[in-house]
Write a protein that holds these residues in place. Structure first.
Motif, short mmCIF file in Angstrom:
data_model
loop_
_atom_site.label_atom_id
_atom_site.label_comp_id
_atom_site.label_asym_id
_atom_site.label_seq_id
_atom_site.Cartn_x
_atom_site.Cartn_y
_atom_site.Cartn_z
N LYS A 2 0.85 -1.19 0.00
CA LYS A 2 0.00 0.00 0.00
C LYS A 2 0.87 1.23 0.00
O LYS A 2 1.46 1.59 1.02
N LEU A 4 1.35 5.38 -1.84
CA LEU A 4 0.82 6.47 -2.66
C LEU A 4 1.74 6.62 -3.87
O LEU A 4 2.66 7.43 -3.85
N VAL B 186 -6.86 10.91 2.98
CA VAL B 186 -7.06 9.51 2.59
C VAL B 186 -6.18 8.64 3.49
O VAL B 186 -5.05 9.01 3.81
N LEU B 188 -4.48 4.81 4.04
CA LEU B 188 -4.15 3.50 3.47
C LEU B 188 -4.14 2.42 4.55
O LEU B 188 -4.29 1.24 4.25
N THR B 189 -3.92 2.84 5.79
CA THR B 189 -3.99 1.91 6.92
C THR B 189 -4.66 2.64 8.08
O THR B 189 -4.75 3.86 8.09
N LEU B 203 -9.10 -2.12 7.38
CA LEU B 203 -9.05 -1.84 5.95
C LEU B 203 -8.47 -3.07 5.27
O LEU B 203 -7.44 -3.57 5.71
N GLY B 204 -9.12 -3.53 4.23
CA GLY B 204 -8.61 -4.68 3.50
C GLY B 204 -7.31 -4.35 2.80
O GLY B 204 -6.96 -3.18 2.62
N GLU B 205 -6.57 -5.36 2.40
CA GLU B 205 -5.25 -5.18 1.78
C GLU B 205 -5.31 -4.28 0.55
O GLU B 205 -4.40 -3.51 0.28
N GLY B 206 -6.43 -4.32 -0.16
CA GLY B 206 -6.55 -3.52 -1.38
C GLY B 206 -7.45 -2.30 -1.22
O GLY B 206 -7.90 -1.73 -2.21
N GLU B 207 -7.70 -1.88 0.02
CA GLU B 207 -8.67 -0.79 0.23
C GLU B 207 -8.02 0.47 0.79
O GLU B 207 -6.98 0.42 1.44
N MET B 208 -8.74 1.57 0.59
CA MET B 208 -8.36 2.83 1.26
C MET B 208 -9.64 3.52 1.73
O MET B 208 -10.73 3.25 1.23
N LEU B 225 -7.88 0.62 -3.44
CA LEU B 225 -6.67 1.45 -3.50
C LEU B 225 -6.47 1.93 -4.93
O LEU B 225 -6.51 1.14 -5.87
#
Lengths: 329, 329
Positions: A2, A4, B186, B188-189, B203-208, B225
């Protein structure tokens, strides 16, 4: 992973573009992206150039500016810049008094800066930094690694260069500062190199890597996560023990975050280290707390002690105007 | 939970002890730990006081010093300070010209600063900051949240206070700056509050989390993401859309890290935001990139645009000497 970013191939170029645009009052970019230089050269001053793999920001580009570096050469993430980058940087900022390379002791960096020195038709000297007491050799280095203490060398030698000192004097000063500077780090998590897409190393939920390097390379040992006081104790003892007889009098204490550690924890570590230093004959005369020599998103920190004398404390206090360190200007 | 701490009960006290020791040239601590104040009071100057829950460092204590705040009251992590902290701070630094409270718009902070104002037998005015365009109300606030733009209000009003402006003028200036400032974040974690010991949200591994608050409270929506450019586009459009007719001319662009995001990614986001602003009638006249208003160890960032005019840009440029912002002094 993850992050940016837009793509792993453009991370460095886009980050540098942002850096040079955000600090256009201080730095200018080479159109080919080989180096970042001061916006204005000071004629007759020895040119200070550093560089190394990217991923340690603000080191080194964040230290380009009045009172510190003249140029910095960013390599790809955790990869040495190439000799042509250093040559191009030297040709852009050298103005008659020669070039001093400040190089962290990693094999790739040492080899490439050496090659650039041999190829340059100008006076060039080098200061190698190797302040990390954790290990004697590592996957990246022969001999000790250069870590956060490099920033202190760059600041003090940078101030002396502004005073007009010559190349030999600056080299000697840099070696003297490096010789009085010791660091040790700890990682709570791995970093993730964008191009790799996964953590560099695996740490269990209850583990930490004591003595970690700034590329996530192994340190002394992997141990259960300890309290801040216990971590501070081990790092302080390692640093004081290695300084040996030098560990007396005024010092600069740097608590350096690795990129993923919040300031709240760094100040807590500063408090823990300071308490541990009590009664040990070392006076914390100057303090720096923040993330200056990082390892991408690694959580953890390093402790650096740099012994000061009246000359070096005055050079530390001298004005500096860079993206990451600024005072008196 | 992996943190550099000794115990969850002592995180705040030890971190504050480290902060005040590291910056003893700038700040002094209240012996009871209720506030951090400037080492020296300027008689006859309006006293600027802010504060809020801890975990957002360097906000607010890192902004105490000449040209910015006179005192800051740290609450427990993500918890408002109490009225007695604000009263004690006001009594320590008020010197005849009154007190201006700068308060982020969260219910606990607003209530406690209001109570302190009512209990103080001195002239007190308040500026509420509410720059977050992400949501209109949230789990912590009625109305918009005050986030990274608060730093800009503190800097500009702080410079004006040094010029000797009176309480009403400073309040009006603070409201004007806040009214021209918009932010969006935003994540990410998630962050992890020490006392909770586990992430605030999942938050899932692919989410933001787009539009996240600085306590990890929900934003607009949870989405896959996206690239830095796509994130920048959504944040810039939200900010510009909300500024509406004000989005014209010079602006200060702040890319603020949330504590767990390395500088390399913040500069990359700066580049992405700047490209998105191209041709939109907004000129980035001043830039700040770094982690200034954080959420413990959360990975992510916020984008703030603050529209400038000749008066406010001069106040932004005026000397400041705090732990976290320093120039011209």
């Amino acid at each position: 992973m993850k992050k940016l970013i837009n793509s792993v191939d453009t991370v460095l170029a886009e980050s540098l573009a942002g850096f040079t645009a955000a600090h256009a009052d201080i730095v200018a970019a080479d159109p080919e992206g080989r180096f970042v230089r001061r916006a204005a050269v000071t004629p007759g001053k020895v040119a200070l150039i550093s560089g190394g793999g990217s991923g340690h920001e603000p080191l080194h580009a964040g230290f380009v500016g009045r009172g510190m570096l003249d140029a910095a050469c960013p390599g790809q993430v955790f990869t040495s810049p190439t000799p042509d980058q250093m040559i191009a940087a030297a040709e852009a900022v050298e103005s008659g008094a020669g070039v001093l390379f400040i190089v962290k002791n990693y094999e790739g960096d040492v080899m490439n800066f050496d090659m650039a020195r041999e190829m340059l038709d100008r006076p060039v000297a080098t200061v190698l930094t190797n302040d990390d007491v954790a290990v004697e050799t590592s996957s990246y280095s022969t001999g000790r690694r250069g870590v956060a203490g490099t920033m202190i060398v760059e600041k003090i030698v940078g101030a002396a260069a502004e005073e007009g000192r010559d190349l030999a004097a600056l080299q000697a000063l840099g070696e003297r500062v490096n010789g009085r500077t010791r660091s040790m780090g700890v990682a709570l998590t791995s970093c993730t190199v964008p191009a790799a897409g996964k953590p560099t190393f695996a740490l269990g939920e209850g583990e930490m890597e004591m003595g970690v390097g700034i590329h996530g390379e192994p340190g002394r040992r992997r141990v259960p996560l300890a309290s801040a006081d216990a971590i501070a104790a081990e790092m302080v003892e390692a640093v004081l023990g290695d300084l040996a007889d030098q560990a007396s009098g005024d010092a600069l204490l740097l608590i350096n975050g690795f990129g993923g550690t919040p300031l709240m924890e760094l100040y807590l570590m500063y408090d823990a280290v300071r308490r541990r230093l009590n009664g040990r004959g070392v006076t914390v005369a100057r303090s720096v707390v923040g993330s200056y020599v990082t390892s991408l998103d690694m959580a953890g920190c390093s402790v650096t002690l740099s012994m000061l004398d009246p000359e070096t404390v005055a050079l530390w206090d001298a004005p500096v105007h860079t993206a990451a360190l600024r005072w008196g200007a």
